[in-house]
Scaffold this motif. Sequence first.
Motif, PDB file in Angstrom:
ATOM      1  N   LEU A   1     -41.760   1.413 -10.810  1.00  0.00           N
ATOM      2  CA  LEU A   1     -40.500   0.677 -10.744  1.00  0.00           C
ATOM      3  C   LEU A   1     -40.000   0.599  -9.307  1.00  0.00           C
ATOM      4  O   LEU A   1     -39.937   1.607  -8.599  1.00  0.00           O
ATOM      5  N   ILE A   2     -39.626  -0.615  -8.891  1.00  0.00           N
ATOM      6  CA  ILE A   2     -39.078  -0.845  -7.547  1.00  0.00           C
ATOM      7  C   ILE A   2     -37.704  -1.490  -7.673  1.00  0.00           C
ATOM      8  O   ILE A   2     -37.510  -2.414  -8.470  1.00  0.00           O
ATOM      9  N   LYS A   3     -36.770  -1.015  -6.879  1.00  0.00           N
ATOM     10  CA  LYS A   3     -35.426  -1.594  -6.805  1.00  0.00           C
ATOM     11  C   LYS A   3     -35.255  -2.274  -5.447  1.00  0.00           C
ATOM     12  O   LYS A   3     -35.460  -1.656  -4.403  1.00  0.00           O
ATOM     13  N   ILE A   4     -34.855  -3.557  -5.463  1.00  0.00           N
ATOM     14  CA  ILE A   4     -34.533  -4.296  -4.239  1.00  0.00           C
ATOM     15  C   ILE A   4     -33.123  -4.844  -4.404  1.00  0.00           C
ATOM     16  O   ILE A   4     -32.866  -5.647  -5.302  1.00  0.00           O
ATOM     17  N   ASP A   5     -32.199  -4.425  -3.538  1.00  0.00           N
ATOM     18  CA  ASP A   5     -30.794  -4.759  -3.775  1.00  0.00           C
ATOM     19  C   ASP A   5     -29.980  -4.704  -2.484  1.00  0.00           C
ATOM     20  O   ASP A   5     -30.343  -3.997  -1.539  1.00  0.00           O
ATOM     21  N   HIS A   6     -28.870  -5.440  -2.465  1.00  0.00           N
ATOM     22  CA  HIS A   6     -27.989  -5.406  -1.301  1.00  0.00           C
ATOM     23  C   HIS A   6     -26.583  -4.892  -1.644  1.00  0.00           C
ATOM     24  O   HIS A   6     -25.699  -4.903  -0.789  1.00  0.00           O
ATOM     25  N   HIS A   7     -26.380  -4.442  -2.874  1.00  0.00           N
ATOM     26  CA  HIS A   7     -25.089  -3.885  -3.276  1.00  0.00           C
ATOM     27  C   HIS A   7     -24.991  -2.404  -2.891  1.00  0.00           C
ATOM     28  O   HIS A   7     -26.012  -1.731  -2.786  1.00  0.00           O
ATOM     29  N   PRO A   8     -23.777  -1.906  -2.719  1.00  0.00           N
ATOM     30  CA  PRO A   8     -23.627  -0.450  -2.566  1.00  0.00           C
ATOM     31  C   PRO A   8     -24.254   0.273  -3.752  1.00  0.00           C
ATOM     32  O   PRO A   8     -24.169  -0.200  -4.889  1.00  0.00           O
ATOM     33  N   VAL A   9     -24.899   1.395  -3.491  1.00  0.00           N
ATOM     34  CA  VAL A   9     -25.638   2.104  -4.537  1.00  0.00           C
ATOM     35  C   VAL A   9     -24.690   2.624  -5.609  1.00  0.00           C
ATOM     36  O   VAL A   9     -23.694   3.288  -5.306  1.00  0.00           O
ATOM     37  N   VAL A  10     -24.996   2.312  -6.848  1.00  0.00           N
ATOM     38  CA  VAL A  10     -24.288   2.876  -7.997  1.00  0.00           C
ATOM     39  C   VAL A  10     -25.227   3.845  -8.714  1.00  0.00           C
ATOM     40  O   VAL A  10     -24.914   5.011  -8.898  1.00  0.00           O
ATOM     41  N   ASP A  11     -26.408   3.341  -9.098  1.00  0.00           N
ATOM     42  CA  ASP A  11     -27.422   4.185  -9.735  1.00  0.00           C
ATOM     43  C   ASP A  11     -28.618   4.348  -8.803  1.00  0.00           C
ATOM     44  O   ASP A  11     -29.088   3.382  -8.195  1.00  0.00           O
ATOM     45  N   ASP A  12     -29.093   5.569  -8.750  1.00  0.00           N
ATOM     46  CA  ASP A  12     -30.278   5.892  -7.961  1.00  0.00           C
ATOM     47  C   ASP A  12     -31.487   5.784  -8.879  1.00  0.00           C
ATOM     48  O   ASP A  12     -31.781   6.695  -9.637  1.00  0.00           O
ATOM     49  N   TYR A  13     -32.182   4.647  -8.861  1.00  0.00           N
ATOM     50  CA  TYR A  13     -33.313   4.472  -9.767  1.00  0.00           C
ATOM     51  C   TYR A  13     -34.470   3.784  -9.044  1.00  0.00           C
ATOM     52  O   TYR A  13     -34.288   3.094  -8.040  1.00  0.00           O
ATOM     53  N   GLY A  14     -35.650   3.998  -9.562  1.00  0.00           N
ATOM     54  CA  GLY A  14     -36.841   3.368  -9.023  1.00  0.00           C
ATOM     55  C   GLY A  14     -37.721   4.335  -8.251  1.00  0.00           C
ATOM     56  O   GLY A  14     -37.227   5.247  -7.584  1.00  0.00           O
ATOM     57  N   ASP A  15     -39.038   4.141  -8.353  1.00  0.00           N
ATOM     58  CA  ASP A  15     -39.990   4.932  -7.568  1.00  0.00           C
ATOM     59  C   ASP A  15     -39.889   4.562  -6.090  1.00  0.00           C
ATOM     60  O   ASP A  15     -40.117   5.396  -5.218  1.00  0.00           O
ATOM     61  N   ILE A  16     -39.584   3.311  -5.819  1.00  0.00           N
ATOM     62  CA  ILE A  16     -39.298   2.831  -4.466  1.00  0.00           C
ATOM     63  C   ILE A  16     -37.964   2.105  -4.509  1.00  0.00           C
ATOM     64  O   ILE A  16     -37.731   1.288  -5.399  1.00  0.00           O
ATOM     65  N   GLN A  17     -37.087   2.412  -3.564  1.00  0.00           N
ATOM     66  CA  GLN A  17     -35.791   1.753  -3.496  1.00  0.00           C
ATOM     67  C   GLN A  17     -35.596   1.170  -2.097  1.00  0.00           C
ATOM     68  O   GLN A  17     -35.671   1.892  -1.112  1.00  0.00           O
ATOM     69  N   TRP A  18     -35.351  -0.132  -2.068  1.00  0.00           N
ATOM     70  CA  TRP A  18     -35.002  -0.789  -0.798  1.00  0.00           C
ATOM     71  C   TRP A  18     -33.615  -1.395  -0.987  1.00  0.00           C
ATOM     72  O   TRP A  18     -33.450  -2.384  -1.676  1.00  0.00           O
TER      73      TRP A  18
END
Length: 318
Positions: free
Chosen positions: A99-116
């Motif tokens: 699972l990868i998270k790609i986002d530009h919002h302030p972090v709410v949930d810490d999820y994903g094997d890779i987070q950008w």
Amino acid sequence: MCKQSIVKAIKGHSTIVIHRHVRPDPDAYGSQAGLAKLIQATFPEKDVYITGAGEPTLDFLVTMDEVPDEAYSGALVIVCDTANQARIDDQRYDKGDMLIKIDHHPVVDDYGDIQWVDTNASSTSEMIFQLYTEMSDAGFVLHDEAARLIYAGIVGDTGRFLFPSTTKRTLSYAAELVNYKFDRPFLYDEMYKTPIHVAKLKGYVLQNFTVHPEGYSTVRLDKETLDKYGVAPSETSQLVGLLGDIEGILAWAYFVEEEDNIRVRLRSKGPVINTVAANHNGGGHPMASGASASSWEETEEVAAELKEVCIQYKKEQG
């Protein structure tokens, strides 16, 4: 390093499923589908899906795929433009191999094997184009269709480059994207056309809004009002910026009655309002957020909190 890890994961999986948030906007579609088209052009042998409930007002951009459950077996799953897991459209996002998270919002949930996560980006679509520019030497290919989708996402989340989130990088990327072949006038027409029934509801809002001395305004759109004008709750997104040009308004909220709750759309020209959204099952950017209320009584709490952040902002401004 994070982007290189994302590219490595994309290369290492034969099936990729891309998600985004519920109640999608152009950036959700643009980043999700733009990334899919980018991957498909670069790796035509891979199976790439985009999933989530369709939004009729965005059908001109792209339509979602029907993704079978078995597609998730061994798949790479990428979630675009979604800060918290509860708002991921299609909750099968955790059924893949990675699972990868790609986002530009302030972090709410810490999820994903890779987070950008890049809160300095104007949009997640901008991040997708950045991924392309930095990895083009590795063979990434951007065709006209991907460029159209990414450009639409950037335009949507910057309010046609008017919002403070627009940076030098944003404009330089947009300048590159307009060199691709797609119909920009048509794109703008589809993104910003106003149906007659929505235009009439805009008139209602302009005739009935009030500005409180503290600098906040609220608009109540209950089911009776929406039915009177024939406007679906999802169509009220076209009204959100309407009060932004009104003198004396620093922050405002729309309370839109839906099937099971009341949707809260928050906007600001200075006061930080995502803290208010976080108190009511929501979140977002400091100047643009969303939340939900379980009753009209709760919307009064939202209004009171909006009043307080406006008061605090005025104190800070002297």
